[in-house]
Design a protein around this motif. Structure first.
Motif, PDB file in Angstrom:
ATOM      1  N   PHE A 159       0.823  -1.205   0.000  1.00  0.00           N
ATOM      2  CA  PHE A 159       0.000   0.000   0.000  1.00  0.00           C
ATOM      3  C   PHE A 159       0.863   1.263   0.000  1.00  0.00           C
ATOM      4  O   PHE A 159       0.369   2.358   0.249  1.00  0.00           O
ATOM      5  CB  PHE A 159      -0.913   0.007   1.223  1.00  0.00           C
ATOM      6  N   THR A 161       2.239   3.029  -2.354  1.00  0.00           N
ATOM      7  CA  THR A 161       1.811   4.035  -3.340  1.00  0.00           C
ATOM      8  C   THR A 161       0.484   3.604  -3.945  1.00  0.00           C
ATOM      9  O   THR A 161       0.333   3.511  -5.170  1.00  0.00           O
ATOM     10  CB  THR A 161       2.864   4.189  -4.447  1.00  0.00           C
ATOM     11  N   GLY A 162      -0.478   3.299  -3.106  1.00  0.00           N
ATOM     12  CA  GLY A 162      -1.738   2.748  -3.580  1.00  0.00           C
ATOM     13  C   GLY A 162      -1.615   1.241  -3.646  1.00  0.00           C
ATOM     14  O   GLY A 162      -0.530   0.691  -3.829  1.00  0.00           O
ATOM     15  N   LYS A 163      -2.730   0.539  -3.527  1.00  0.00           N
ATOM     16  CA  LYS A 163      -2.695  -0.914  -3.473  1.00  0.00           C
ATOM     17  C   LYS A 163      -2.192  -1.515  -4.785  1.00  0.00           C
ATOM     18  O   LYS A 163      -2.686  -1.196  -5.854  1.00  0.00           O
ATOM     19  CB  LYS A 163      -4.089  -1.454  -3.168  1.00  0.00           C
ATOM     20  N   LYS A 164      -1.181  -2.391  -4.656  1.00  0.00           N
ATOM     21  CA  LYS A 164      -0.706  -3.101  -5.833  1.00  0.00           C
ATOM     22  C   LYS A 164      -0.133  -4.444  -5.417  1.00  0.00           C
ATOM     23  O   LYS A 164       0.434  -4.587  -4.328  1.00  0.00           O
ATOM     24  CB  LYS A 164       0.342  -2.290  -6.581  1.00  0.00           C
ATOM     25  N   TRP A 196      -4.227  -0.461   7.085  1.00  0.00           N
ATOM     26  CA  TRP A 196      -4.260  -1.075   5.753  1.00  0.00           C
ATOM     27  C   TRP A 196      -5.368  -2.108   5.632  1.00  0.00           C
ATOM     28  O   TRP A 196      -5.965  -2.258   4.554  1.00  0.00           O
ATOM     29  CB  TRP A 196      -2.906  -1.711   5.432  1.00  0.00           C
ATOM     30  N   HIS A 199      -8.586  -0.778   4.365  1.00  0.00           N
ATOM     31  CA  HIS A 199      -8.658  -0.675   2.905  1.00  0.00           C
ATOM     32  C   HIS A 199      -8.978  -2.035   2.282  1.00  0.00           C
ATOM     33  O   HIS A 199      -9.765  -2.125   1.333  1.00  0.00           O
ATOM     34  CB  HIS A 199      -7.340  -0.142   2.350  1.00  0.00           C
TER      35      HIS A 199
END
Length: 571
Positions: A159, A161-164, A196, A199
């Motif tokens: 997480f 830089t954004g979920k990947k 996290w 999310h």
């Protein structure tokens, strides 16, 4: 996988509060309401006084007329103390090679270490206000690597830089250490994981909504029961889908509603993400920085970076160390004061702890070596810990082994956590370096006047050595005052005092020999049945135990019998 899922459930749906280990508590009992026997019960015996003390008074009767052969040094590694206390100042260790002149006279790297050293002090005289827990220190060490990583079945997500989706962490052993050990011990790691997971649970909630509406495209009102039925994972599903569904069901039951729309809004609400971030920020502000870099300025991960600290021993929490010292040393027979156990011994003060938190292992390892190099024959550590990073554990192992080679006894109190030490590993312990067990390391639990152990004491038939008086002990406190206090450190101080008494008259006995003597000469409580608190998997139970199931010696430290055996051995 089961433990991992349970951990995540807890992190998402339960507010986790850190355990508070109050190891020593001052009592408000008025001194004038207690007579001398009450003040000195830990010196007494069951045979003469009807209380399970350490039989110190009778030991002095046995030693009467025998020659004092040494003034043994007891190193207290923990908080500061009041070195000017009327009951202690005659027994404060003095470094004969050092002067208070702003110079390092003995060339050991520590300027003006006249009575000891403060390893959490700065060159400008400041002292750290508290020390972080080891778990928080380890979290900060691994945060950038693993703090934002969530494992979902066989898939890892970052997480940062954004979920990947990411590949499996390169060092699986290190990642598992972070997830299984650091997470358990760190409030910061738990707060970040919760952030996290909010999310992740929102992502799954949106997926569940999509799946259930595909199944029932024309149904006007979707229920939580519909979602559970449609979205239930298969038996071989290792993802956290089932855990999220379980959490949704808990929230629905708590709110007494089966309306999916209202539950859906809760799990995808932006406020959840904001709250999670704010909780982490608050946790970090409270536990994430103890000022070490600014005040001390060393690299706590480098054992060779050893010249740091200052000589400030009267710290904000010196009352704790002062009470511990008063059990061990001072003048006996002064009305209104307590009677210490080893009146000829000297106290060396080595500060590694500031009230709250867990001492840095580097500080403790260096303090042990300092104590040994400056003649200490008895060394008392502040506490055990359930988390020792591998490299730092080696520093402690080598330091204890060094003390063993020099004949010094190392004493450590166990925690009041109701844990079975056969099932829960705490450090330091006798087997921690993987080689031959330490012969000079002694673990101590707390007992009371009735000869019973503390209900909440950690225990173990091999892992805990001995019990000793530690409840309602009268001792010195800061500012020439005296107080009653409870705590496992007081029990450890009782054992340290008895060990120092032995060294006073029989200085050639080694730490390992003294440990053997203390274990063999206890006031036996073998066969005594008692109720004991025990905590397993977060739940506390009350169970029946025999005293000999709680510690190796099956008894309470006995100074009289110990000096008798020491006398025989010395001949």
């Amino acid at each position: 996988m089961k433990k991992y899922v349970i951990t995540l459930i807890v992190s998402v749906f339960v507010a986790i509060s850190g355990a508070v280990n109050a190891q020593l508590v001052k009592q408000k009992t008025k001194v004038e309401e207690k007579n001398q026997v009450d003040r000195d019960w830990y010196n007494c015996s069951f045979e003469k006084d009807g209380v399970y003390g350490a039989c110190v008074n009778e030991a002095y009767e046995f030693l009467k007329g025998k020659k004092v052969k040494a003034r043994p040094i007891v190193a207290l590694i923990g908080t500061g103390i009041d070195t000017e206390h009327e009951g202690l100042k005659a027994n404060i260790w003095k470094n004969k090679k050092e002067k208070a002149d702003g110079k390092d006279n003995d060339k050991n790297g520590y300027v003006d270490d006249v009575n000891g050293w403060n390893f959490i002090g700065g060159k400008d005289g400041q002292v750290m206000p508290f020390v972080m827990r080891e778990g928080e220190r380890e979290f900060l060490r691994f945060k950038d690597k693993y703090g934002d990583v969530v494992r979902d079945g066989d898939i890892y997500y970052s997480f940062a830089t954004g979920k990947k989706e990411i590949f499996t962490p390169e060092n699986a052993e290190e990642f598992n250490y972070y997830r299984q050990c650091v997470y358990k011990e760190s409030r910061l790691a738990q707060a970040m994981s919760t952030k996290w997971m909010d999310h992740v649970s929102a992502d799954y909630t949106r997926l569940f909504d999509k799946e259930v509406r595909a199944k029932y495209p024309n149904k006007e009102k979707i229920t939580v029961a519909d979602v559970i039925e449609v979205c239930a994972p298969s038996k071989d599903d290792t993802s956290i889908r089932g855990m999220i569904l379980y959490g949704i069901q808990i929230v629905a039951n708590t709110r007494r509603t089966d309306d999916w729309e209202s539950i859906y809004k809760i799990f995808v609400a932006e406020s959840r993400f904001t709250d999670g971030q704010q909780k982490y920020d608050r946790t970090y502000a409270k536990y994430g920085n103890d000022g070490r870099q600014a005040i001390v300025g060393d690299n706590y991960l480098d054992i060779n970076d050893r010249v740091y600290g200052n000589n400030v021993l009267l710290t904000a929490d010196a009352a704790i160390g002062t009470m511990i010292a008063g059990v061990i040393v001072g003048q006996r027979g002064v009305e209104g004061r307590n009677n210490p156990i080893a009146d000829q011994a000297e106290i060396m003060t080595l500060v590694v702890q500031a009230g709250e938190g867990e001492p840095y292992l580097k500080d403790m390892a260096l303090a042990i070596r300092y104590a040994v190099d400056h003649g200490a024959s008895v060394i008392m550590l502040p506490q055990q810990n359930s988390l020792y990073p591998e490299e730092q554990k080696q520093w402690m192992s080598e330091a204890i082994r060094y003390a063993e080679g020099k004949g010094a006894l190392v004493i450590v109190p166990v925690h009041e956590l109701s844990r079975d030490l056969n099932e829960n590993i705490f450090f330091p312990n006798r087997w921690m370096d993987g080689g031959k067990e330490f012969t000079n390391l002694m673990t101590v639990g707390m007992s009371g006047k009735d000869g019973m152990p503390s209900a909440n004491s950690n225990f173990g038939s091999k892992e805990l050595d001995i019990f000793a008086p530690g409840m309602k002990l009268f001792s010195t406190c800061t500012g020439d005052t005296y107080q009653f206090g409870n705590g496992v450190p007081m029990a450890a101080a009782t054992v340290a005092g008895v060990a120092a008494l032995i060294k006073t008259y029989y200085p050639k006995l080694t730490g390992g020999q003294i440990r053997d003597i203390l274990l063999k000469t206890v006031t036996s409580r073998k066969g005594i049945e008692l109720e004991k608190n025990v905590q397993r998997e977060g739940k506390k139970y009350v169970d029946l135990y025999l005293f000999d199931q709680l510690c190796l010696s099956a008894g309470i430290v006995n100074a009289l019998e110990a000096v008798k055996v020491a006398d025989e051995w010395s001949k």
